[in-house]
Every structure is written in C-alpha cells, then in structure tokens.
Design a protein around this motif. Structure first.
Motif, PDB file in Angstrom:
ATOM      1  N   ASP A   2       0.854  -1.190   0.000  1.00  0.00           N
ATOM      2  CA  ASP A   2       0.000   0.000   0.000  1.00  0.00           C
ATOM      3  C   ASP A   2       0.890   1.239   0.000  1.00  0.00           C
ATOM      4  OD1 ASP A   2      -2.158   1.683   0.127  1.00  0.00           O
ATOM      5  OD2 ASP A   2      -2.381   1.489   2.299  1.00  0.00           O
ATOM      6  N   ILE A   3       0.679   2.119  -0.943  1.00  0.00           N
ATOM      7  CA  ILE A   3       1.528   3.301  -1.091  1.00  0.00           C
ATOM      8  C   ILE A   3       1.405   4.235   0.112  1.00  0.00           C
ATOM      9  CG2 ILE A   3       1.939   5.346  -2.506  1.00  0.00           C
ATOM     10  CD1 ILE A   3       1.111   3.742  -4.906  1.00  0.00           C
ATOM     11  N   LYS A   4       0.234   4.276   0.715  1.00  0.00           N
ATOM     12  CA  LYS A   4       0.011   5.195   1.835  1.00  0.00           C
ATOM     13  C   LYS A   4       0.780   4.791   3.086  1.00  0.00           C
ATOM     14  CE  LYS A   4      -4.510   6.470   0.136  1.00  0.00           C
ATOM     15  NZ  LYS A   4      -5.940   6.421   0.329  1.00  0.00           N
ATOM     16  N   THR A   5       1.138   3.518   3.191  1.00  0.00           N
ATOM     17  CA  THR A   5       1.827   3.057   4.392  1.00  0.00           C
ATOM     18  C   THR A   5       3.336   2.918   4.202  1.00  0.00           C
ATOM     19  OG1 THR A   5       1.476   0.749   3.783  1.00  0.00           O
ATOM     20  CG2 THR A   5      -0.202   1.803   5.170  1.00  0.00           C
ATOM     21  N   LEU A   6       3.843   3.212   3.013  1.00  0.00           N
ATOM     22  CA  LEU A   6       5.281   3.083   2.765  1.00  0.00           C
ATOM     23  C   LEU A   6       6.062   4.162   3.503  1.00  0.00           C
ATOM     24  CD1 LEU A   6       5.544   2.385  -1.073  1.00  0.00           C
ATOM     25  CD2 LEU A   6       6.021   0.807   0.781  1.00  0.00           C
ATOM     26  N   PRO A   7       7.234   3.818   4.036  1.00  0.00           N
ATOM     27  CA  PRO A   7       8.104   4.854   4.606  1.00  0.00           C
ATOM     28  C   PRO A   7       8.585   5.805   3.504  1.00  0.00           C
ATOM     29  CG  PRO A   7       8.974   2.648   5.048  1.00  0.00           C
ATOM     30  CD  PRO A   7       7.763   2.494   4.206  1.00  0.00           C
ATOM     31  N   TYR A   8       9.064   6.957   3.903  1.00  0.00           N
ATOM     32  CA  TYR A   8       9.442   7.994   2.946  1.00  0.00           C
ATOM     33  C   TYR A   8      10.493   7.493   1.961  1.00  0.00           C
ATOM     34  CZ  TYR A   8      11.278  12.290   0.998  1.00  0.00           C
ATOM     35  OH  TYR A   8      11.702  13.256   0.125  1.00  0.00           O
ATOM     36  N   LEU A  36       8.915   5.177  -0.541  1.00  0.00           N
ATOM     37  CA  LEU A  36       8.020   5.918  -1.415  1.00  0.00           C
ATOM     38  C   LEU A  36       8.824   6.685  -2.472  1.00  0.00           C
ATOM     39  CD1 LEU A  36       5.109   6.748  -2.010  1.00  0.00           C
ATOM     40  CD2 LEU A  36       5.444   8.670  -0.450  1.00  0.00           C
ATOM     41  N   LYS A  37       9.911   7.271  -2.047  1.00  0.00           N
ATOM     42  CA  LYS A  37      10.784   8.003  -2.963  1.00  0.00           C
ATOM     43  C   LYS A  37      11.368   7.039  -4.013  1.00  0.00           C
ATOM     44  CE  LYS A  37      14.971  10.764  -2.527  1.00  0.00           C
ATOM     45  NZ  LYS A  37      15.914  11.333  -1.590  1.00  0.00           N
ATOM     46  N   ARG A  38      11.776   5.863  -3.558  1.00  0.00           N
ATOM     47  CA  ARG A  38      12.308   4.846  -4.473  1.00  0.00           C
ATOM     48  C   ARG A  38      11.229   4.362  -5.440  1.00  0.00           C
ATOM     49  NH1 ARG A  38      16.193   1.184  -5.438  1.00  0.00           N
ATOM     50  NH2 ARG A  38      15.600  -0.992  -5.752  1.00  0.00           N
ATOM     51  N   PHE A  39      10.005   4.188  -4.940  1.00  0.00           N
ATOM     52  CA  PHE A  39       8.891   3.749  -5.782  1.00  0.00           C
ATOM     53  C   PHE A  39       8.630   4.748  -6.905  1.00  0.00           C
ATOM     54  CE2 PHE A  39       4.328   4.084  -6.711  1.00  0.00           C
ATOM     55  CZ  PHE A  39       4.130   2.829  -7.287  1.00  0.00           C
ATOM     56  N   VAL A  40       8.599   6.030  -6.578  1.00  0.00           N
ATOM     57  CA  VAL A  40       8.344   7.068  -7.585  1.00  0.00           C
ATOM     58  C   VAL A  40       9.451   7.067  -8.642  1.00  0.00           C
ATOM     59  CG1 VAL A  40       8.209   9.570  -7.942  1.00  0.00           C
ATOM     60  CG2 VAL A  40       6.957   8.509  -6.069  1.00  0.00           C
ATOM     61  N   LYS A  41      10.691   6.953  -8.194  1.00  0.00           N
ATOM     62  CA  LYS A  41      11.820   6.959  -9.123  1.00  0.00           C
ATOM     63  C   LYS A  41      11.763   5.755 -10.058  1.00  0.00           C
ATOM     64  CE  LYS A  41      15.966   5.499  -8.043  1.00  0.00           C
ATOM     65  NZ  LYS A  41      17.295   5.340  -7.469  1.00  0.00           N
ATOM     66  N   LEU A  42      11.547   4.558  -9.509  1.00  0.00           N
ATOM     67  CA  LEU A  42      11.513   3.350 -10.328  1.00  0.00           C
ATOM     68  C   LEU A  42      10.299   3.325 -11.253  1.00  0.00           C
ATOM     69  CD1 LEU A  42      12.675   0.674  -7.735  1.00  0.00           C
ATOM     70  CD2 LEU A  42      14.012   1.729  -9.554  1.00  0.00           C
ATOM     71  N   ASP A  43       9.156   3.833 -10.777  1.00  0.00           N
ATOM     72  CA  ASP A  43       7.952   3.864 -11.596  1.00  0.00           C
ATOM     73  C   ASP A  43       8.126   4.826 -12.772  1.00  0.00           C
ATOM     74  OD1 ASP A  43       5.229   3.043 -12.087  1.00  0.00           O
ATOM     75  OD2 ASP A  43       4.641   5.072 -11.467  1.00  0.00           O
ATOM     76  N   ASN A  44       8.703   5.986 -12.521  1.00  0.00           N
ATOM     77  CA  ASN A  44       8.975   6.945 -13.608  1.00  0.00           C
ATOM     78  C   ASN A  44       9.930   6.338 -14.630  1.00  0.00           C
ATOM     79  OD1 ASN A  44       7.344   8.998 -12.708  1.00  0.00           O
ATOM     80  ND2 ASN A  44       8.976  10.017 -11.568  1.00  0.00           N
ATOM     81  N   ARG A  45      10.958   5.669 -14.152  1.00  0.00           N
ATOM     82  CA  ARG A  45      11.927   5.051 -15.046  1.00  0.00           C
ATOM     83  C   ARG A  45      11.259   3.990 -15.920  1.00  0.00           C
ATOM     84  NH1 ARG A  45      16.909   2.706 -12.017  1.00  0.00           N
ATOM     85  NH2 ARG A  45      17.264   4.909 -11.656  1.00  0.00           N
TER      86      ARG A  45
END
Length: 131
Positions: free
Chosen positions: A100-106, A109-118
């Motif tokens: 769940d994205i809302k429960t991820l630590p910062y 979450l930052k890593r998720f955004v970077k990998l998803d954009n890539r």
C-alpha cells in the motif's frame, strides 16, 4: 592460380590449421626493458614485506596525499550508522507495487516514484521506437 595453390597445400596442411593461422589475431612482441634478463622470474608475484599485524590495522592504498599516510582502521563504533546500511538490499519495483503506497516509509516511497517513472519512460520509448 589461387585454387591450384590451395590444392597443393591441402596435402600438407588441414583446412582448419590454415584458417586458424589466417584468422588468428597476433600482436608484436613487447620490447624488453633495459637490464632485463628474463621475463619468467620478474613476472612472478612478490612476497609482501608487511607483517600481518600491520595489514590488519591499516587501509593500504587509501592515501591520496603526496606526503600523507594510509589511515588506520578504527573500531566499528567510530563509524557512522548509515555506513553499515549501504549494502542492504532494497525492494524492487514489483514488490513496492504490491504494498500500500500510503503506508510506505518515505525512503521506499521516494524509491517507488523513481523506479515507476523510469519504467514508464522505458515503456514510452519502446512504443515510440516501434512506430
């Protein structure tokens, strides 16, 4: 003429030998150093002149200063905490998507955004390349 030459060589050499010699890449022999008497003895690894005690207390090759000394190895308590977590495995994008994205630590979450954009950029580039 060349076919006759090949036929005459066929008895003396096999085709594999000829192709091996022709297709092989060769290099010029290296120039000998002055005063060098042979390569075999000088190519052997030399025994270390440092004692095991000195090897276990000093980081050799870490000195970058001309007149400096190699640093000593300190106890683990003297190093910062973040240093010990540099080699920790980080979760891949597929694992981050399952959470769940809302429960991820910062940091996650930052890593998720970077990998998803890539991943989206790679997908868009592959779609544009096919057209």
């Amino acid at each position: 003429m060349p076919i006759a030459l090949v036929r005459s060589l066929r008895g003396a050499f096999s085709v594999k030998e000829v192709v091996g010699v022709v297709g092989r890449r060769t290099f010029a022999a290296g120039a000998k150093k002055k005063g060098s008497k042979g390569g075999a003895a000088s190519d052997a690894p030399k025994a270390s002149l440092l004692s095991n005690e000195v090897k276990s207390t000093t980081v050799f090759g870490a000195n970058i200063l001309k007149d400096g000394q190699d640093p000593k190895i300190l106890p683990d308590s003297e190093y910062p905490d973040w240093l010990w977590h540099l080699l920790d495995k980080k979760p891949p994008l597929s694992e981050l998507k399952r959470k769940d994205i809302k429960t991820l630590p910062y940091d996650d979450l930052k890593r998720f955004v970077k990998l998803d954009n890539r991943a989206r950029i790679k997908e868009n580039n592959s779609l544009k390349a096919k057209n």
